[in-house]
Design a protein around this motif. Structure first.
Motif, mmCIF file in Angstrom:
data_model
loop_
_atom_site.group_PDB
_atom_site.id
_atom_site.type_symbol
_atom_site.label_atom_id
_atom_site.label_comp_id
_atom_site.label_asym_id
_atom_site.label_seq_id
_atom_site.Cartn_x
_atom_site.Cartn_y
_atom_site.Cartn_z
ATOM 1 N N SER A 121 0.832 -1.207 0.000
ATOM 2 C CA SER A 121 0.000 0.000 0.000
ATOM 3 C C SER A 121 0.866 1.257 0.000
ATOM 4 C CB SER A 121 -0.927 -0.014 1.213
ATOM 5 O OG SER A 121 -1.719 1.147 1.262
ATOM 6 N N VAL A 124 2.271 1.771 -3.482
ATOM 7 C CA VAL A 124 1.270 2.303 -4.405
ATOM 8 C C VAL A 124 1.136 3.810 -4.208
ATOM 9 C CG1 VAL A 124 -1.188 2.317 -5.005
ATOM 10 C CG2 VAL A 124 -0.013 0.139 -4.642
ATOM 11 N N GLN A 125 1.038 4.222 -2.939
ATOM 12 C CA GLN A 125 0.901 5.638 -2.641
ATOM 13 C C GLN A 125 2.115 6.437 -3.107
ATOM 14 O OE1 GLN A 125 -1.924 7.103 -1.140
ATOM 15 N NE2 GLN A 125 -2.749 5.080 -1.605
ATOM 16 N N TYR A 152 -9.608 -6.643 -3.430
ATOM 17 C CA TYR A 152 -8.418 -6.077 -2.788
ATOM 18 C C TYR A 152 -8.136 -4.672 -3.319
ATOM 19 C CZ TYR A 152 -3.715 -4.685 -1.850
ATOM 20 O OH TYR A 152 -2.643 -3.922 -1.476
ATOM 21 N N ASN A 153 -8.088 -4.527 -4.611
ATOM 22 C CA ASN A 153 -7.670 -3.252 -5.192
ATOM 23 C C ASN A 153 -8.680 -2.128 -4.946
ATOM 24 O OD1 ASN A 153 -5.027 -3.515 -6.945
ATOM 25 N ND2 ASN A 153 -6.147 -5.437 -7.184
ATOM 26 N N LEU A 156 -7.913 -0.355 -1.718
ATOM 27 C CA LEU A 156 -6.671 0.393 -1.526
ATOM 28 C C LEU A 156 -6.971 1.876 -1.285
ATOM 29 C CD1 LEU A 156 -4.241 -1.013 -4.265
ATOM 30 C CD2 LEU A 156 -3.805 -0.950 -1.801
ATOM 31 N N ASN A 159 -7.887 4.744 -4.085
ATOM 32 C CA ASN A 159 -8.116 4.051 -5.357
ATOM 33 C C ASN A 159 -9.606 3.897 -5.619
ATOM 34 O OD1 ASN A 159 -7.432 2.692 -7.748
ATOM 35 N ND2 ASN A 159 -7.398 0.699 -6.732
ATOM 36 N N SER A 510 -8.063 -3.230 3.696
ATOM 37 C CA SER A 510 -6.862 -2.403 3.659
ATOM 38 C C SER A 510 -6.662 -1.794 5.036
ATOM 39 C CB SER A 510 -6.994 -1.303 2.605
ATOM 40 O OG SER A 510 -6.971 -1.854 1.315
#
Length: 583
Positions: A121, A124-125, A152-153, A156, A159, A510
């Motif tokens: 995570s 990604v950020q 899952y995505n 996030l 997102n 998350s």
């Protein structure tokens, strides 16, 4: 935990060439998986392959790996033949945790990354993970797990559009609440011949377990080769990984009493959190258990310094009399040993209540991703590889072995061959890649699809211990005598019958990442707990053990443990509430 790989024997079937998207590597109604060569077979099928004559070196930053360097051996040949890819593994467990900070600071963690959920995570950020939504749309094998991946995505942080960044590890095609296994991840296991040799006594509690192990070791101080053998052989190189705090082996043993360590907190069987430092909780209890074991001469003196490979070599040599991870049996149990009554098997301890999770439908926690700097043909080939990695053929390689070497197909079902290939590092024929089987094992050490998932080509799980042929072949002296002694067919049956199994459902949530202050505190707390715990195992007396514990707690308080504990309780309450809702 890091090398959950090893009870698995990885396998080989073939795939044909295709350049269209990710492609479908097998047809669920076909006889895919029946080739005996690792060579790529161009049969006009729809399997992923690369048209490039140039070998592509792919860097895999992998928090699950126990090996650093270029993948070699039979699995290297499998990947090279299909994609003309060489895998270069970067393993923080080998290189040290600082490699994460160093590589993230450069903006290039790896071409493929395998990360725990917090790191994923964060990356990604930070813009280090690529949005693979467009490529994912063409990956038919990955899309078999679309519910899990999109769930899952979409969770996030930031997102809202549901872009695809991560592919969960060890997803299943069962259900979020199913528990399909015959064994759980951690439980006490002893060699049946040695246990029955002392009368197969009832074991009431941990002290009783130590008494039994002591009797076994006293009667068998060496293995058959004359090498010293011990009740326990530990290893330190998993400590403080996967977001845990403490010695990995101790952390896992806490699940014998229905508790699960969540950072600095412990989740109890009655859905409450207590601090890791609570003397009435299981970290203290299981650390004291290993201290007592050492006082009785049952702990391998190399335990604090040897690595995982050295410990596994001792398992394979019969120098370890207690297993507690389900994968460990892969280093000892063969059909011959099971037939001779020498297999390692679960032995009940009456006061225990075993914690496990349901089938990892939504994944086990870690994620695969692609580095944000990957573009063009490299991206195309990596996505083909990842899609194949989730295909029935790819999954069979990972969990079962090379057809004709690790298994054969009889009437559409798999039947195991050379079941000692991993533990004895059997030589692999040159046509399959040569070298030793274990040496050439998949160094990524993490799967997209769990072994408990059903192989559409056989109708049975990928994991070989679930094959009908394996169950028939192993219904021998070890299992039959065990069943007669405990009145059930399988370990999980005993746990269920005796109300000694706590199953937590698989959820996808998350969780908040550590801020800078919490990161510093967690690192310092983790190091203190790890160092103090090893000292306590080898303490000279009860008084010294408790003095060391009290000193550790005092040091932790000075490091900000209370702040960390509050953060972790708030964090893991999110997960707990999701599990409660899923029941």
């Amino acid at each position: 935990m890091k090398k959950r790989v090893v009870a698995m024997l990885l396998s080989l079937t073939l795939v044909a060439a295709s350049l269209a998207g990710c492609g479908k590597t097998t047809d669920s109604g076909s006889n895919a998986g029946t080739q005996t060569s690792t060579e790529k077979k161009d049969d006009g099928g729809a399997a992923a392959s690369s048209s490039s004559d140039e070998t592509l070196v792919v860097e895999v930053y992998d928090e699950a790996a126990n090996y650093q360097g270029t993948q070699t051996g039979w699995f290297a040949k499998v990947v090279k033949d299909r994609f003309n890819i060489e895998l270069n593994i970067i393993a923080p467990q080998v290189a040290g945790d600082a490699v994460y900070q160093t590589r993230t600071a450069t903006g290039n963690l790896g071409d493929i990354v395998v990360l725990d959920p917090t790191h994923f995570s964060d990356c990604v950020q930070a813009g280090l993970i690529k949005d693979i939504s467009a490529e994912y749309a063409n990956c038919s094998n990955l899309k078999e797990f679309d519910r899990q991946i999109t769930t899952y995505n979409s969770g996030l942080p930031g997102n809202a559009d549901g872009k695809i960044y991560g592919i969960p590890c060890e997803m299943t095609n069962t259900s979020p609440t199913a528990f399909s296994d015959d064994v759980i991840y951690s439980s006490p296991m002893l060699r049946w011949d040695l246990y029955s040799g002392i009368g197969a006594p009832d074991i009431a509690d941990l002290d009783g377990l130590l008494d039994v192990i002591k009797q076994i070791q006293d009667a068998n101080p060496t293995n058959e080769a004359g090498d010293p053998a011990y009740g326990f052989s530990l290893w330190p190189d998993w400590d403080n990984n996967d977001g845990m705090i403490g010695i990995a082996n101790v952390v896992q043993l806490t699940t014998w009493y229905g508790e699960k360590i969540k950072g600095s907190a412990i989740l109890t069987a009655d859905d409450k959190f207590v601090p890791l430092t609570d003397k009435n909780a299981t970290y203290y209890k299981m650390l004291k258990f290993l201290y007592k074991a050492n006082q009785m001469g049952l702990v391998d003196p190399d335990s604090g310094s040897q690595n995982w490979d050295a410990a596994c070599a001792k398992m394979s040599a019969g120098q370890v009399y207690t297993f507690w991870y389900s994968w460990q049996v892969g280093f000892w149990n063969t059909q011959d040993r099971l037939a001779d009554g020498k297999g390692m098997i679960f032995i009940p301890v009456k006061d225990q209540n075993y914690y496990t999770t349901s089938d990892s439908y939504y994944g086990s926690g870690r994620l695969f991703g692609v580095g944000s700097g990957v573009e063009g043909e490299k991206l195309d080939r990596i996505m083909k590889f990842l899609d194949w990695y989730a295909s029935p053929e790819g999954v069979t390689f990972q969990h079962d072995g090379i057809e004709g070497f690790n298994y054969e197909i009889i009437d559409g079902k798999f039947s195991i061959l050379n079941d000692n290939a991993l533990m004895d590092n059997l030589p692999v024929p040159e046509e399959y890649g040569g070298a030793g089987y274990s040496d050439g094992n998949n160094a990524i050490n993490q799967w997209i699809v769990s072994a408990i998932s059903t192989n559409p080509n056989t109708g049975e799980p990928y994991g070989n211990t679930h094959w009908s042929s394996w169950k028939k072949a192993t219904a021998t002296k070890t299992k039959n005598e065990w069943s007669a002694r405990f009145g059930v067919a399988e370990p999980v049956d005993w746990m269920k019958t005796n109300n000694a199994l706590l199953v937590r459902p698989s959820v996808s949530v998350s969780l908040p990442s550590d801020d800078a202050d919490i990161t510093v505190i967690r690192n310092q707390v983790g190091q203190e707990v790890k160092d103090a715990s090893w000292r306590m195992i080898f303490a000279k007396s009860d008084a010294e053990f408790d003095s060391m514990w009290d000193e550790m707690v005092e040091n932790l308080n000075s490091l900000g443990f209370d702040q960390l504990y509050k953060f972790d309780v708030d964090k893991y309450t999110i997960e707990l509430e999701a599990m409660q809702a899923a029941k």
